[in-house]
Design a protein around this motif. Structure first.
Motif, PDB file in Angstrom:
ATOM      1  N   UNK A  54       0.723  -1.012   0.240  1.00  0.00           N
ATOM      2  CA  UNK A  54      -0.058   0.099   0.154  1.00  0.00           C
ATOM      3  C   UNK A  54       0.841   1.330   0.012  1.00  0.00           C
ATOM      4  N   UNK A  55       2.217   1.098   0.417  1.00  0.00           N
ATOM      5  CA  UNK A  55       2.969   2.499   0.476  1.00  0.00           C
ATOM      6  C   UNK A  55       3.286   2.824  -0.776  1.00  0.00           C
ATOM      7  N   UNK A  56       2.779   1.842  -2.083  1.00  0.00           N
ATOM      8  CA  UNK A  56       3.431   2.619  -3.457  1.00  0.00           C
ATOM      9  C   UNK A  56       3.118   3.976  -3.733  1.00  0.00           C
ATOM     10  N   UNK A  57       1.970   4.459  -3.151  1.00  0.00           N
ATOM     11  CA  UNK A  57       1.658   5.872  -3.209  1.00  0.00           C
ATOM     12  C   UNK A  57       2.135   6.786  -2.275  1.00  0.00           C
ATOM     13  N   UNK A  58       2.985   6.482  -1.636  1.00  0.00           N
ATOM     14  CA  UNK A  58       3.641   7.277  -0.452  1.00  0.00           C
ATOM     15  C   UNK A  58       4.639   8.239  -1.004  1.00  0.00           C
ATOM     16  N   UNK A 105      15.196   7.616   4.067  1.00  0.00           N
ATOM     17  CA  UNK A 105      14.794   7.373   5.183  1.00  0.00           C
ATOM     18  C   UNK A 105      13.408   7.577   5.499  1.00  0.00           C
ATOM     19  N   UNK A 106      12.903   8.600   4.668  1.00  0.00           N
ATOM     20  CA  UNK A 106      11.339   8.873   5.119  1.00  0.00           C
ATOM     21  C   UNK A 106      10.435   8.066   4.664  1.00  0.00           C
ATOM     22  N   UNK A 107      10.939   6.853   3.993  1.00  0.00           N
ATOM     23  CA  UNK A 107       9.909   5.744   3.631  1.00  0.00           C
ATOM     24  C   UNK A 107       9.646   5.185   4.632  1.00  0.00           C
ATOM     25  N   UNK A 108       8.057   4.482   4.871  1.00  0.00           N
ATOM     26  CA  UNK A 108       7.611   3.943   5.912  1.00  0.00           C
ATOM     27  C   UNK A 108       8.444   2.795   6.096  1.00  0.00           C
ATOM     28  N   UNK A 109       8.764   2.288   7.225  1.00  0.00           N
ATOM     29  CA  UNK A 109       9.365   1.264   7.782  1.00  0.00           C
ATOM     30  C   UNK A 109       8.713  -0.140   7.315  1.00  0.00           C
ATOM     31  N   UNK A 110       7.488   0.151   7.000  1.00  0.00           N
ATOM     32  CA  UNK A 110       6.538  -1.164   6.856  1.00  0.00           C
ATOM     33  C   UNK A 110       6.759  -1.646   5.274  1.00  0.00           C
ATOM     34  N   UNK A 111       7.642  -0.915   4.525  1.00  0.00           N
ATOM     35  CA  UNK A 111       7.922  -1.415   3.191  1.00  0.00           C
ATOM     36  C   UNK A 111       9.494  -1.831   3.288  1.00  0.00           C
ATOM     37  N   UNK A 112       9.534  -3.055   2.975  1.00  0.00           N
ATOM     38  CA  UNK A 112      10.842  -3.674   2.939  1.00  0.00           C
ATOM     39  C   UNK A 112      11.995  -3.115   1.883  1.00  0.00           C
ATOM     40  N   UNK A 113      13.152  -3.580   2.178  1.00  0.00           N
ATOM     41  CA  UNK A 113      14.249  -3.147   1.242  1.00  0.00           C
ATOM     42  C   UNK A 113      14.056  -3.800  -0.226  1.00  0.00           C
ATOM     43  N   UNK A 114      13.636  -5.109  -0.245  1.00  0.00           N
ATOM     44  CA  UNK A 114      13.479  -5.723  -1.298  1.00  0.00           C
ATOM     45  C   UNK A 114      12.264  -4.819  -2.397  1.00  0.00           C
ATOM     46  N   UNK A 115      11.280  -4.510  -1.656  1.00  0.00           N
ATOM     47  CA  UNK A 115      10.167  -3.928  -2.194  1.00  0.00           C
ATOM     48  C   UNK A 115      10.680  -2.735  -2.635  1.00  0.00           C
ATOM     49  N   UNK A 116      11.523  -1.777  -1.991  1.00  0.00           N
ATOM     50  CA  UNK A 116      12.085  -0.567  -2.452  1.00  0.00           C
ATOM     51  C   UNK A 116      12.859  -0.901  -3.843  1.00  0.00           C
ATOM     52  N   UNK A 117      13.848  -1.663  -3.469  1.00  0.00           N
ATOM     53  CA  UNK A 117      14.883  -2.013  -4.653  1.00  0.00           C
ATOM     54  C   UNK A 117      14.042  -2.489  -5.930  1.00  0.00           C
ATOM     55  N   UNK A 118      13.098  -3.046  -5.695  1.00  0.00           N
ATOM     56  CA  UNK A 118      12.383  -3.591  -6.952  1.00  0.00           C
ATOM     57  C   UNK A 118      11.797  -2.394  -7.704  1.00  0.00           C
ATOM     58  N   UNK A 119      11.040  -1.673  -7.100  1.00  0.00           N
ATOM     59  CA  UNK A 119      10.469  -0.496  -7.719  1.00  0.00           C
ATOM     60  C   UNK A 119      11.455   0.514  -8.122  1.00  0.00           C
ATOM     61  N   UNK A 120      12.563   0.606  -7.538  1.00  0.00           N
ATOM     62  CA  UNK A 120      13.638   1.553  -7.887  1.00  0.00           C
ATOM     63  C   UNK A 120      14.172   1.148  -9.119  1.00  0.00           C
ATOM     64  N   UNK A 121      14.358  -0.371  -9.433  1.00  0.00           N
ATOM     65  CA  UNK A 121      14.706  -0.787 -10.474  1.00  0.00           C
ATOM     66  C   UNK A 121      13.930  -0.602 -11.854  1.00  0.00           C
ATOM     67  N   UNK A 122      12.695  -0.746 -11.426  1.00  0.00           N
ATOM     68  CA  UNK A 122      11.345  -0.442 -12.272  1.00  0.00           C
ATOM     69  C   UNK A 122      11.497   0.719 -12.855  1.00  0.00           C
ATOM     70  N   UNK A 123      11.883   1.696 -11.994  1.00  0.00           N
ATOM     71  CA  UNK A 123      11.875   3.269 -12.744  1.00  0.00           C
ATOM     72  C   UNK A 123      12.512   3.409 -13.918  1.00  0.00           C
ATOM     73  N   UNK A 124      13.647   2.620 -14.181  1.00  0.00           N
ATOM     74  CA  UNK A 124      14.388   2.632 -15.405  1.00  0.00           C
ATOM     75  C   UNK A 124      13.780   2.286 -16.681  1.00  0.00           C
ATOM     76  N   UNK A 125      12.861   1.482 -16.385  1.00  0.00           N
ATOM     77  CA  UNK A 125      12.284   0.893 -17.588  1.00  0.00           C
ATOM     78  C   UNK A 125      11.560   1.876 -18.546  1.00  0.00           C
ATOM     79  N   UNK A 126      10.596   2.725 -17.935  1.00  0.00           N
ATOM     80  CA  UNK A 126      10.164   3.709 -18.837  1.00  0.00           C
ATOM     81  C   UNK A 126      11.238   4.961 -19.270  1.00  0.00           C
TER      82      UNK A 126
END
Length: 291
Positions: A62-66, A166-187
């Motif tokens: 749910x934190x994707x729109x944070x 550090x402002x990202x909610x701690x309920x979001x894991x490092x793997x989730x953050x990394x996954x979406x970080x990599x995805x951003x280079x696709x567009x």
């Protein structure tokens, strides 16, 4: 013993990232930068998505729109796009040397945007490090290469990413953050491809080099995370600068680069300033704990 293992993992991680940069630079002679970013983004997203699923974590938290995560992903686009573009256009030693200013930029960003206290000594170190960057870039000089500004843009983007993380909610894991970080280079890669005339055909060599680059990036990222987990950050942080040593060796051995005195002097100022800033932060932390 944990600090020794952490330092070893940090050095191996930096060596892996330097080799990843080498393969990206080599493949850029046959593939446009947009295609490289698109491949890295897709492959990296797939790798970290698989790790996320294996750990039984959702890919759509749910934190994707944070706001903090959105800001981090935008900074990822700027940072990764800028640095990869720089790798394709300027010597690998130059791009990597400029990238070593990221810790200084993070310290400055923490003071300006997160309210952290930074004394005059660390501010002086930051400005000395920026002076070193100017020695490498040499704006207005006969040797000035405007493409080096992509490395600066990449450093600013990656530093901003680290400041907002550090402002990202701690309920979001490092793997989730990394996954979406990599995805951003696709567009980003897709847009760049549209403006560069489209993709070039893959060959066995180019596909192999990109696959190797992504594999090195994923493994190096894992070693980096593990080093931070098992060791004291102040003990292993200086070993991040080993990436520049690896880049200098690769630049000379693989690409025939010969960094001049000004470039080496600028890199020395950046690393010296960064090490002083780390030492100062460690001293202040120790003093605070004794109170």
């Amino acid at each position: 013993m944990n600090n020794l293992r952490g330092a070893l993992l940090m050095v191996l991680s930096m060596g892996g990232f330097a080799l990843e940069d080498m393969f990206i630079k080599k493949v850029s002679s046959s593939l446009p930068v947009g295609q490289i970013l698109l491949f890295i983004g897709l492959a990296g997203t797939l790798a970290f998505a698989c790790l996320t699923v294996v750990q039984r974590q959702t890919l759509f938290p749910p934190e994707l729109l944070n706001g903090a995560l959105i800001s981090r992903n935008l900074c990822e686009i700027v940072g990764t796009g800028g640095f990869v573009t720089a790798l394709t256009l300027v010597p690998i030693s130059t791009a990597t040397a400029i990238q070593q200013s990221i810790p200084l930029m993070v310290t400055m960003g923490a003071a300006l945007f997160l309210g952290e206290t930074v004394g005059w000594r660390r501010w002086t170190a930051i400005f000395v490090g920026f002076a070193g960057m100017l020695l490498i870039i040499r704006p207005g000089g006969a040797d000035f290469d405007p493409a080096a500004l992509f490395a600066v843009l990449g450093a600013v983007g990656l530093a901003a990413r680290d400041v907002v993380t550090p402002r990202i909610p701690r309920t979001m894991t490092g793997l989730q953050v990394a996954t979406w970080g990599f995805f951003m280079t696709v567009p980003l890669g897709g847009v760049l491809l549209l403006f560069s005339g489209g993709a070039a055909p893959f060959t066995l060599a180019s596909g192999g080099m990109l696959t190797t680059a992504v594999s090195l990036g994923v493994v190096s990222y894992y070693m980096l995370v593990e080093s931070v987990r098992i060791a004291n950050l102040s003990a292993i942080a200086p070993f991040r600068y080993s990436r520049l040593l690896f880049a200098l060796i690769i630049g000379m051995a693989v690409f025939g680069e010969r960094p001049d005195l000004l470039t080496l002097s600028g890199a020395g100022l950046i690393i010296g300033s960064g090490l002083y800033t780390l030492a100062r932060e460690r001293a202040l932390f120790s003093a605070a704990r004794q109170r």
